[in-house]
Design a protein around this motif. Structure first.
Motif, PDB file in Angstrom:
ATOM      1  N   VAL A 154       0.874  -1.169  -0.002  1.00  0.00           N
ATOM      2  CA  VAL A 154       0.041  -0.033   0.156  1.00  0.00           C
ATOM      3  C   VAL A 154       0.703   1.206   0.055  1.00  0.00           C
ATOM      4  N   LEU A 155       1.795   1.217   0.648  1.00  0.00           N
ATOM      5  CA  LEU A 155       3.013   2.339   0.876  1.00  0.00           C
ATOM      6  C   LEU A 155       3.390   2.483  -0.633  1.00  0.00           C
ATOM      7  N   ALA A 156       3.925   1.416  -1.101  1.00  0.00           N
ATOM      8  CA  ALA A 156       4.637   1.445  -2.523  1.00  0.00           C
ATOM      9  C   ALA A 156       3.626   1.853  -3.663  1.00  0.00           C
ATOM     10  N   ALA A 157       2.278   1.691  -3.410  1.00  0.00           N
ATOM     11  CA  ALA A 157       1.265   2.036  -4.444  1.00  0.00           C
ATOM     12  C   ALA A 157       1.500   3.546  -4.198  1.00  0.00           C
TER      13      ALA A 157
ATOM     14  N   ARG B  56      12.023  14.349  -0.746  1.00  0.00           N
ATOM     15  CA  ARG B  56      12.291  14.408   0.734  1.00  0.00           C
ATOM     16  C   ARG B  56      11.319  13.293   1.228  1.00  0.00           C
ATOM     17  N   ARG B  57      10.068  13.620   0.859  1.00  0.00           N
ATOM     18  CA  ARG B  57       8.996  12.716   1.391  1.00  0.00           C
ATOM     19  C   ARG B  57       8.992  11.279   0.807  1.00  0.00           C
ATOM     20  N   LEU B  58       9.449  11.388  -0.430  1.00  0.00           N
ATOM     21  CA  LEU B  58       9.434   9.808  -0.872  1.00  0.00           C
ATOM     22  C   LEU B  58      10.747   9.219  -0.351  1.00  0.00           C
ATOM     23  N   SER B  59      11.747   9.714  -0.084  1.00  0.00           N
ATOM     24  CA  SER B  59      12.770   9.088   0.591  1.00  0.00           C
ATOM     25  C   SER B  59      12.288   8.703   2.136  1.00  0.00           C
ATOM     26  N   GLY B  60      11.553   9.430   2.777  1.00  0.00           N
ATOM     27  CA  GLY B  60      11.043   8.793   4.217  1.00  0.00           C
ATOM     28  C   GLY B  60      10.157   7.691   3.835  1.00  0.00           C
ATOM     29  N   PHE B  61       9.181   7.663   2.926  1.00  0.00           N
ATOM     30  CA  PHE B  61       8.101   6.584   2.748  1.00  0.00           C
ATOM     31  C   PHE B  61       8.797   5.569   2.395  1.00  0.00           C
ATOM     32  N   VAL B  62      10.042   5.452   1.394  1.00  0.00           N
ATOM     33  CA  VAL B  62      10.814   4.471   0.993  1.00  0.00           C
ATOM     34  C   VAL B  62      11.455   3.933   2.040  1.00  0.00           C
ATOM     35  N   ALA B  63      12.055   4.667   2.886  1.00  0.00           N
ATOM     36  CA  ALA B  63      12.804   4.156   4.333  1.00  0.00           C
ATOM     37  C   ALA B  63      11.562   3.363   5.083  1.00  0.00           C
ATOM     38  N   VAL B  64      10.471   4.010   5.245  1.00  0.00           N
ATOM     39  CA  VAL B  64       9.530   3.123   6.220  1.00  0.00           C
ATOM     40  C   VAL B  64       9.265   1.741   5.225  1.00  0.00           C
ATOM     41  N   GLU B  65       9.039   1.649   4.131  1.00  0.00           N
ATOM     42  CA  GLU B  65       8.912   0.538   3.347  1.00  0.00           C
ATOM     43  C   GLU B  65       9.898  -0.319   3.463  1.00  0.00           C
ATOM     44  N   ALA B  66      11.012   0.019   3.703  1.00  0.00           N
ATOM     45  CA  ALA B  66      12.264  -0.738   3.788  1.00  0.00           C
ATOM     46  C   ALA B  66      12.062  -1.315   5.260  1.00  0.00           C
ATOM     47  N   VAL B  67      11.638  -0.650   6.233  1.00  0.00           N
ATOM     48  CA  VAL B  67      11.768  -1.136   7.625  1.00  0.00           C
ATOM     49  C   VAL B  67      10.485  -2.096   7.646  1.00  0.00           C
ATOM     50  N   LEU B  68       9.527  -2.090   6.704  1.00  0.00           N
ATOM     51  CA  LEU B  68       8.542  -2.950   6.936  1.00  0.00           C
ATOM     52  C   LEU B  68       8.859  -4.243   6.070  1.00  0.00           C
ATOM     53  N   ALA B  69       9.724  -4.372   5.097  1.00  0.00           N
ATOM     54  CA  ALA B  69      10.427  -5.297   4.529  1.00  0.00           C
ATOM     55  C   ALA B  69      11.367  -6.128   5.339  1.00  0.00           C
ATOM     56  N   LEU B  70      12.264  -5.378   6.191  1.00  0.00           N
ATOM     57  CA  LEU B  70      12.977  -6.082   6.969  1.00  0.00           C
ATOM     58  C   LEU B  70      12.335  -6.578   8.165  1.00  0.00           C
ATOM     59  N   ALA B  71      11.103  -6.095   8.588  1.00  0.00           N
ATOM     60  CA  ALA B  71      10.360  -6.801   9.325  1.00  0.00           C
ATOM     61  C   ALA B  71       9.775  -8.222   8.926  1.00  0.00           C
ATOM     62  N   ILE B  72       9.264  -8.100   7.616  1.00  0.00           N
ATOM     63  CA  ILE B  72       8.925  -9.304   6.846  1.00  0.00           C
ATOM     64  C   ILE B  72      10.037 -10.487   6.919  1.00  0.00           C
ATOM     65  N   LEU B  73      11.260 -10.002   6.785  1.00  0.00           N
ATOM     66  CA  LEU B  73      12.652 -10.867   6.804  1.00  0.00           C
ATOM     67  C   LEU B  73      12.527 -11.668   8.014  1.00  0.00           C
ATOM     68  N   MET B  74      12.426 -10.825   9.192  1.00  0.00           N
ATOM     69  CA  MET B  74      12.412 -11.141  10.575  1.00  0.00           C
ATOM     70  C   MET B  74      11.219 -12.503  10.756  1.00  0.00           C
TER      71      MET B  74
END
Length: 817
Positions: A412-415, A438-456
């Motif tokens: 959803v965040l990526a969309a 800047r906003r896109l950079s922040g949202f992409v970082a949040v998306e990355a955190v969610l992806a790392l949680a998926i890896l956990m």
């Protein structure tokens, strides 16, 4: 050691060997020799009946000694395993090397269920919990959860579990980030701008650190696995023990390959090389991508996918593509966020066009990789979960649901990033472009955190038994089943109308997606139609469910279990349900509700887990008590097997001698038998060939048995076996058939009584022939007095079965309603 070694869950090192490489030709030769030896003795005529009986008894005594008693494989055998014991994929359990009592190392015989040795053994025999040794964690794969560590020398305390999980996550995350970093540089392309070159150097340095982190965390994982394999905590630091794991297990081999690629990549990234020329840049960055992929993809060969049977290669391919897609998408998020952050500053204005182009390129690549993740993830879910019950009723399934929830948030965040912010980053720099970047950079970082949680979550799934091999606990008080519509015409009509309304809503939803001008009205109408359709469809399909509804039997559907269950039924159930299960027992007359007719189709429509719950806890309001305090767990499953056979046999009254094409529904119970002194065998051993099970009685069946003996060669050429079962269970059955014509197909000399008792639930006659297809389903039943009949008709039925395609559905022993 010829065969496949499997470990029984909870068996503390006990193993048994399935002789799968022997071949049916050897069995037929052995049987033929026994039958021929008997016939030669009859031809000679130099022995009287007493001598013949005396000759038979030593052979039966030798057979009983080899089998450990009356068809029992549960007694402990002396001896120790002195050599390395391997599974099919080369994995080794050191606890077996050091020597443990072994049993069942002779040719496998199917023991009747009433001699099975506890729930753990029953689960292994039934296929529940049966899982080839997982190369990721050996025997630990089906047992290494904190809730099932009672029998392991090393217990998974919270602290140890957290340490192992953290190491696995760090190893997986660093491997994924390594691939993503290298891929993101290639996707972004070469640039001569200072900010872009600085970003590239930072990403390369980060990739080098992730390569070192993957190596270090991999060593921790190997140490933990070594301790679990050895059963000693100190083994995690012993070079010899670690060497055994690395050199003698598939997981170790995979780790060595991956460690080699990681080491090469770390060394390559540490080199200072000139990439000013375009060809040099492409070679250097392409080499990093290839080495990173080579280090990541082999993970599929050391996880749950490598333990799948059959279709191991397909499962590994799905897993390999899945981790590759994750590496490109998940691993590229952090480098992209760093690039956008750098380009959004005042000093990074020179790289803003480069960052916009890189973001758009990555968006297109991510769309493809997410589609790949969805396709391969669905395939892996089918392989490892397999059912809704496994998804919601097991630890693995719930972890998968949590992973999917995180994935939905990330998508959803990526969309949102793709549809809103990505379109704005190319706007006017000070007013639109930079703030959007800047906003896109922040949202992409949040998306990355969610992806790392998926890896956990994935790391936790790697140490959890797949749902297919864990008994599910159904969490809801209801379930949906089309069986609820049988005999209820009004409810079936309501469900049909509701389904059509739901289809209209689905069509409107698709049209709304395609027609932008009418999107909102169509979407609103579609949601209303879908809701109304669901409201009409779901209530008629709803039936009661229990925690054990989808629990698979721990006692296989075998003739021995059926006969044992029949005895339990007469002592515990016949008083109310009647001696034949018709619900007409004398003790049921004063109950609040008449006892059920257990022969009726509704018995087969309920799951085995439903029956287990009712037998264990009773049925409130019906007067039926629970038997959990009186019958053991295995006894309750034996009783269920009898009820299943009773209902199936009643439904089989209309089955005749003609095969109905592609209609498989009557499962043939497995059974064990022996022919003279030959090794015991089971009906299941003939899987892949049609089998004619003949229940006969002499002298009435002599004419038909002579016919079958004369045409046995023809049937064998057509891939059909004949198994003769004397109804009187005479151990001298072979001799009684006589020498002319010679009977070369198996004639049961031990185990006939159990087979007859179970199979007469399907047909009662002086002579019965049951034609079992290649998958183990009874397809035709012939009832007669044993007189000669048209043998060509039987040949035609066998040919028809040979023309059918083998169904891809579950094997009969797993096809439990």
């Amino acid at each position: 050691m010829d065969g496949r070694v499997e470990r029984e869950r909870g068996g503390r090192g006990a193993v048994h060997v399935r002789r799968e490489g022997c071949g049916r030709a050897r069995d037929r030769t052995a049987i033929g020799r026994v039958m021929d030896r008997v016939h030669r003795g009859l031809d000679a005529g130099d022995r009287d009946e007493d001598d013949q009986n005396g000759h038979d008894e030593p052979a039966r005594a030798v057979l009983r000694q080899a089998r450990g008693g009356e068809q029992s494989h549960e007694r402990k055998r002396p001896g120790r395993v002195g050599s390395t014991v391997r599974t099919e994929n080369g994995l080794e359990t050191e606890r077996l090397r050091r020597g443990r009592p072994r049993r069942g190392l002779q040719d496998r015989a199917l023991a009747p269920a009433h001699v099975s040795g506890g729930r753990a053994g029953g689960q292994q025999r039934s296929g529940q919990g049966e899982h080839r040794q997982d190369p990721q964690h050996g025997w630990h794969s089906s047992e290494e959860t904190r809730g099932t560590q009672r029998r392991l020398p090393i217990r998974y305390t919270d602290r140890v579990y957290a340490l192992g999980l953290a190491a696995r996550w760090l190893h997986l995350a660093s491997s994924v980030l390594l691939v993503g970093a290298a891929a993101m540089i290639v996707i972004a392309g070469r640039s001569d701008r200072a900010t872009a070159q600085h970003w590239e150097r930072r990403v390369v340095a980060a990739a080098w650190m992730w390569a070192l982190a993957a190596l270090a965390s991999g060593l921790i994982v190997v140490g933990a696995q070594t301790a679990l394999f050895e059963g000693r905590a100190e083994a995690a630091l012993e070079p010899r023990a670690i060497g055994r794991v690395l050199l003698e297990t598939q997981a170790g081999h995979v780790w060595l390959v991956r460690a080699g690629f990681l080491a090469m990549l770390a060394a390559f990234l540490s080199l200072r090389m000139s990439v000013e020329r375009r060809a040099d840049w492409r070679a250097a960055r392409g080499e990093s991508v290839l080495l990173g992929v080579a280090a990541l993809v082999p993970l599929a060969g050391a996880g749950h996918a490598a333990a799948v049977e059959p279709d191991t290669a397909r499962a590994i391919a799905f897993d390999a593509l899945h981790v590759l897609g994750a590496g490109v998408w998940v691993g590229g998020l952090l480098p992209l966020a760093l690039l956008l952050r750098s380009a959004a500053t005042d000093g990074g204005a020179d790289a803003r066009p480069y960052a916009v182009l890189a973001a758009r390129r990555f968006s297109r690549v991510a769309l493809v990789t997410v589609a790949l993740l969805a396709a391969t993830g669905a395939g892996l879910a089918i392989i490892h979960v397999g059912s809704i019950a496994g998804l919601v009723g097991t630890s693995y399934g719930r972890l998968l649901l949590f992973k999917l929830a995180l994935l939905v948030l990330a998508l959803v965040l990526a969309a949102l990033n793709r549809s809103v912010l990505l379109a704005r980053v190319g706007g006017d720099g000070p007013t639109v472009g930079r703030p959007a970047m800047r906003r896109l950079s922040g949202f992409v970082a949040v998306e990355a955190v969610l992806a790392l949680a998926i890896l956990m979550t994935v790391a936790a799934m790697n140490v959890t038994p797949p749902a297919r091999h864990e008994p599910p606990v159904w969490p809801f008080s209801f379930r949906l089943s089309f069986a609820a519509l049988e005999g209820r015409a009004d409810e079936a009509a309501r469900a049909l109308i509701g389904s059509q309304i739901a289809v209209i809503g689905l069509v409107a939803l698709i049209a709304g997606l395609a027609m932008r001008a009418w999107r909102l009205p169509l979407a609103a109408g579609a949601l209303a139609a879908l809701g109304a359709g669901a409201g009409l469809v779901l209530p008629p399909l709803t039936i009661d469910a229990y925690p054990t509804t989808y629990l698979r039997p721990t006692v296989p559907y075998q003739a021995g279990a059926i006969t044992a269950g029949a005895a339990l039924y007469q002592t515990s159930c016949a008083g109310c349900h009647g001696p034949r299960g018709a619900g007409d027992g004398p003790d049921g007359r004063g109950l609040p509700r008449p006892p059920a007719d257990l022969r009726a189709p509704h018995t087969a429509q309920h799951t085995a887990g439903d029956l287990f719950w009712w037998i264990s806890h009773g049925i409130p309001g019906s007067g039926m008590p629970g038997f959990a305090g009186h019958l053991g767990e295995e006894q309750r499953w034996e009783l269920i097997n009898f009820l299943r056979a009773l209902s199936a046999g009643y439904a089989a009254r209309g089955m005749g001698p003609t095969v109905e094409r592609d209609r498989r529904w009557l499962v043939a119970p497995d059974f064990a038998f022996a022919v003279g002194p030959t090794p015991p065998r089971a009906l299941k051993d003939y899987r892949g060939r049609n089998v004619l099970v003949v229940l006969y009685a002499l002298p009435g069946s002599r004419a038909r048995m002579s016919q079958l003996a004369q045409r046995e060669g023809t049937l064998a050429m057509l891939g059909a076996e004949v198994i003769g079962v004397p109804i009187d269970a005479d151990p001298n059955a072979i001799r009684r058939l006589g020498p002319d014509p010679r009977v070369l197909f198996p004639v049961v000399t031990e185990g006939a009584e159990t087979i007859v008792a179970a199979y007469r639930l399907f047909a009662v006659a002086p002579h019965v022939e049951l034609l079992v297809d290649r998958q183990g389903y009874i397809r035709a039943i012939t009832r007669s007095s044993g007189e000669a009949a048209d043998i060509d008709a039987l040949v035609a039925q066998v040919q028809q079965l040979n023309e059918e395609k083998i169904a891809s559905e579950a094997a009969p022993e797993e096809h439990v309603h």
